[in-house]
Design a protein around this motif. Sequence first.
Motif, PDB file in Angstrom:
ATOM      1  N   ALA A  48       1.611  -1.748  -9.565  1.00  0.00           N
ATOM      2  CA  ALA A  48       1.074  -0.525 -10.172  1.00  0.00           C
ATOM      3  C   ALA A  48       0.559   0.426  -9.096  1.00  0.00           C
ATOM      4  O   ALA A  48       0.817   1.642  -9.153  1.00  0.00           O
ATOM      5  CB  ALA A  48      -0.034  -0.874 -11.157  1.00  0.00           C
ATOM      6  N   TRP A  49      -0.176  -0.085  -8.113  1.00  0.00           N
ATOM      7  CA  TRP A  49      -0.670   0.769  -7.026  1.00  0.00           C
ATOM      8  C   TRP A  49       0.489   1.338  -6.211  1.00  0.00           C
ATOM      9  O   TRP A  49       0.462   2.503  -5.793  1.00  0.00           O
ATOM     10  CB  TRP A  49      -1.628   0.005  -6.115  1.00  0.00           C
ATOM     11  CG  TRP A  49      -3.017  -0.007  -6.637  1.00  0.00           C
ATOM     12  CD1 TRP A  49      -3.689  -1.053  -7.192  1.00  0.00           C
ATOM     13  CD2 TRP A  49      -3.933   1.096  -6.677  1.00  0.00           C
ATOM     14  NE1 TRP A  49      -4.940  -0.669  -7.570  1.00  0.00           N
ATOM     15  CE2 TRP A  49      -5.126   0.638  -7.261  1.00  0.00           C
ATOM     16  CE3 TRP A  49      -3.850   2.419  -6.277  1.00  0.00           C
ATOM     17  CZ2 TRP A  49      -6.221   1.464  -7.448  1.00  0.00           C
ATOM     18  CZ3 TRP A  49      -4.948   3.241  -6.468  1.00  0.00           C
ATOM     19  CH2 TRP A  49      -6.112   2.771  -7.045  1.00  0.00           C
ATOM     20  N   THR A  50       1.532   0.541  -5.991  1.00  0.00           N
ATOM     21  CA  THR A  50       2.696   1.031  -5.247  1.00  0.00           C
ATOM     22  C   THR A  50       3.361   2.175  -5.992  1.00  0.00           C
ATOM     23  O   THR A  50       3.699   3.203  -5.386  1.00  0.00           O
ATOM     24  CB  THR A  50       3.699  -0.123  -5.026  1.00  0.00           C
ATOM     25  OG1 THR A  50       3.030  -1.175  -4.324  1.00  0.00           O
ATOM     26  CG2 THR A  50       4.893   0.334  -4.234  1.00  0.00           C
ATOM     27  N   PHE A  51       3.552   2.021  -7.298  1.00  0.00           N
ATOM     28  CA  PHE A  51       4.151   3.110  -8.078  1.00  0.00           C
ATOM     29  C   PHE A  51       3.261   4.346  -8.090  1.00  0.00           C
ATOM     30  O   PHE A  51       3.763   5.477  -8.027  1.00  0.00           O
ATOM     31  CB  PHE A  51       4.438   2.657  -9.511  1.00  0.00           C
ATOM     32  CG  PHE A  51       5.689   1.852  -9.635  1.00  0.00           C
ATOM     33  CD1 PHE A  51       6.848   2.202  -8.980  1.00  0.00           C
ATOM     34  CD2 PHE A  51       5.709   0.727 -10.433  1.00  0.00           C
ATOM     35  CE1 PHE A  51       8.002   1.453  -9.096  1.00  0.00           C
ATOM     36  CE2 PHE A  51       6.857  -0.039 -10.561  1.00  0.00           C
ATOM     37  CZ  PHE A  51       7.999   0.330  -9.892  1.00  0.00           C
ATOM     38  N   LEU A  52       1.963   4.157  -8.169  1.00  0.00           N
ATOM     39  CA  LEU A  52       1.051   5.294  -8.166  1.00  0.00           C
ATOM     40  C   LEU A  52       1.135   6.056  -6.850  1.00  0.00           C
ATOM     41  O   LEU A  52       1.232   7.289  -6.834  1.00  0.00           O
ATOM     42  CB  LEU A  52      -0.379   4.818  -8.419  1.00  0.00           C
ATOM     43  CG  LEU A  52      -1.450   5.909  -8.438  1.00  0.00           C
ATOM     44  CD1 LEU A  52      -1.236   6.815  -9.642  1.00  0.00           C
ATOM     45  CD2 LEU A  52      -2.822   5.284  -8.472  1.00  0.00           C
ATOM     46  N   VAL A  53       1.128   5.339  -5.733  1.00  0.00           N
ATOM     47  CA  VAL A  53       1.222   5.990  -4.419  1.00  0.00           C
ATOM     48  C   VAL A  53       2.576   6.659  -4.268  1.00  0.00           C
ATOM     49  O   VAL A  53       2.671   7.792  -3.767  1.00  0.00           O
ATOM     50  CB  VAL A  53       0.958   4.958  -3.299  1.00  0.00           C
ATOM     51  CG1 VAL A  53       1.310   5.530  -1.936  1.00  0.00           C
ATOM     52  CG2 VAL A  53      -0.494   4.513  -3.329  1.00  0.00           C
ATOM     53  N   LEU A  54       3.643   5.987  -4.715  1.00  0.00           N
ATOM     54  CA  LEU A  54       4.976   6.568  -4.639  1.00  0.00           C
ATOM     55  C   LEU A  54       5.060   7.862  -5.462  1.00  0.00           C
ATOM     56  O   LEU A  54       5.625   8.858  -5.010  1.00  0.00           O
ATOM     57  CB  LEU A  54       6.012   5.563  -5.120  1.00  0.00           C
ATOM     58  CG  LEU A  54       7.468   6.006  -5.047  1.00  0.00           C
ATOM     59  CD1 LEU A  54       7.873   6.236  -3.609  1.00  0.00           C
ATOM     60  CD2 LEU A  54       8.353   4.961  -5.687  1.00  0.00           C
ATOM     61  N   ALA A  55       4.498   7.846  -6.658  1.00  0.00           N
ATOM     62  CA  ALA A  55       4.496   9.050  -7.494  1.00  0.00           C
ATOM     63  C   ALA A  55       3.713  10.176  -6.830  1.00  0.00           C
ATOM     64  O   ALA A  55       4.130  11.342  -6.877  1.00  0.00           O
ATOM     65  CB  ALA A  55       3.914   8.730  -8.867  1.00  0.00           C
ATOM     66  N   LEU A  56       2.612   9.850  -6.191  1.00  0.00           N
ATOM     67  CA  LEU A  56       1.818  10.861  -5.497  1.00  0.00           C
ATOM     68  C   LEU A  56       2.594  11.452  -4.331  1.00  0.00           C
ATOM     69  O   LEU A  56       2.577  12.677  -4.121  1.00  0.00           O
ATOM     70  CB  LEU A  56       0.508  10.240  -5.013  1.00  0.00           C
ATOM     71  CG  LEU A  56      -0.481  11.180  -4.346  1.00  0.00           C
ATOM     72  CD1 LEU A  56      -0.961  12.225  -5.344  1.00  0.00           C
ATOM     73  CD2 LEU A  56      -1.649  10.394  -3.798  1.00  0.00           C
ATOM     74  N   VAL A  57       3.304  10.625  -3.584  1.00  0.00           N
ATOM     75  CA  VAL A  57       4.113  11.123  -2.465  1.00  0.00           C
ATOM     76  C   VAL A  57       5.234  12.007  -2.980  1.00  0.00           C
ATOM     77  O   VAL A  57       5.481  13.099  -2.441  1.00  0.00           O
ATOM     78  CB  VAL A  57       4.650   9.939  -1.631  1.00  0.00           C
ATOM     79  CG1 VAL A  57       5.721  10.399  -0.648  1.00  0.00           C
ATOM     80  CG2 VAL A  57       3.516   9.250  -0.901  1.00  0.00           C
ATOM     81  N   VAL A  58       5.933  11.564  -4.015  1.00  0.00           N
ATOM     82  CA  VAL A  58       7.032  12.364  -4.575  1.00  0.00           C
ATOM     83  C   VAL A  58       6.512  13.698  -5.086  1.00  0.00           C
ATOM     84  O   VAL A  58       7.115  14.750  -4.838  1.00  0.00           O
ATOM     85  CB  VAL A  58       7.754  11.575  -5.694  1.00  0.00           C
ATOM     86  CG1 VAL A  58       8.675  12.471  -6.492  1.00  0.00           C
ATOM     87  CG2 VAL A  58       8.515  10.406  -5.096  1.00  0.00           C
ATOM     88  N   PHE A  59       5.390  13.689  -5.781  1.00  0.00           N
ATOM     89  CA  PHE A  59       4.823  14.943  -6.279  1.00  0.00           C
ATOM     90  C   PHE A  59       4.437  15.859  -5.125  1.00  0.00           C
ATOM     91  O   PHE A  59       4.681  17.068  -5.181  1.00  0.00           O
ATOM     92  CB  PHE A  59       3.605  14.668  -7.162  1.00  0.00           C
ATOM     93  CG  PHE A  59       2.912  15.924  -7.615  1.00  0.00           C
ATOM     94  CD1 PHE A  59       3.457  16.694  -8.626  1.00  0.00           C
ATOM     95  CD2 PHE A  59       1.751  16.343  -6.998  1.00  0.00           C
ATOM     96  CE1 PHE A  59       2.844  17.863  -9.039  1.00  0.00           C
ATOM     97  CE2 PHE A  59       1.123  17.508  -7.394  1.00  0.00           C
ATOM     98  CZ  PHE A  59       1.665  18.266  -8.421  1.00  0.00           C
ATOM     99  N   SER A  60       3.845  15.297  -4.081  1.00  0.00           N
ATOM    100  CA  SER A  60       3.438  16.115  -2.934  1.00  0.00           C
ATOM    101  C   SER A  60       4.636  16.752  -2.239  1.00  0.00           C
ATOM    102  O   SER A  60       4.598  17.930  -1.872  1.00  0.00           O
ATOM    103  CB  SER A  60       2.654  15.267  -1.932  1.00  0.00           C
ATOM    104  OG  SER A  60       1.493  14.763  -2.525  1.00  0.00           O
TER     105      SER A  60
END
Length: 84
Positions: A48-60
């Motif tokens: 879950a934390w990996t997906f959250l960080v990945l989503a944040l990077v993609v959004f950025s």
Amino acid sequence: MSGQDRREAEVRRLLDGPRPAVPAEMVARAAERGRRLVRRRRAVRAVAWTFLVLALVVFSVWAALEEPWRPRPSGTAPPLWDGE
């Protein structure tokens, strides 16, 4: 004696009596199951934390490339002169 008092007396009688022995294999199975549950929860939390960080990077990256805070250019430009 009310129903509540009877139930309470029954529970006290059960708790005051001798406790049955727990089989050794049951303790080992329960401990192993607990370890499995902890490992599973840790794995789910890590994913879950990996997906959250990945989503944040993609959004950025998307926001840096698209710059959604800037207004879109209009399809037609206004005339530069009045046409004289």
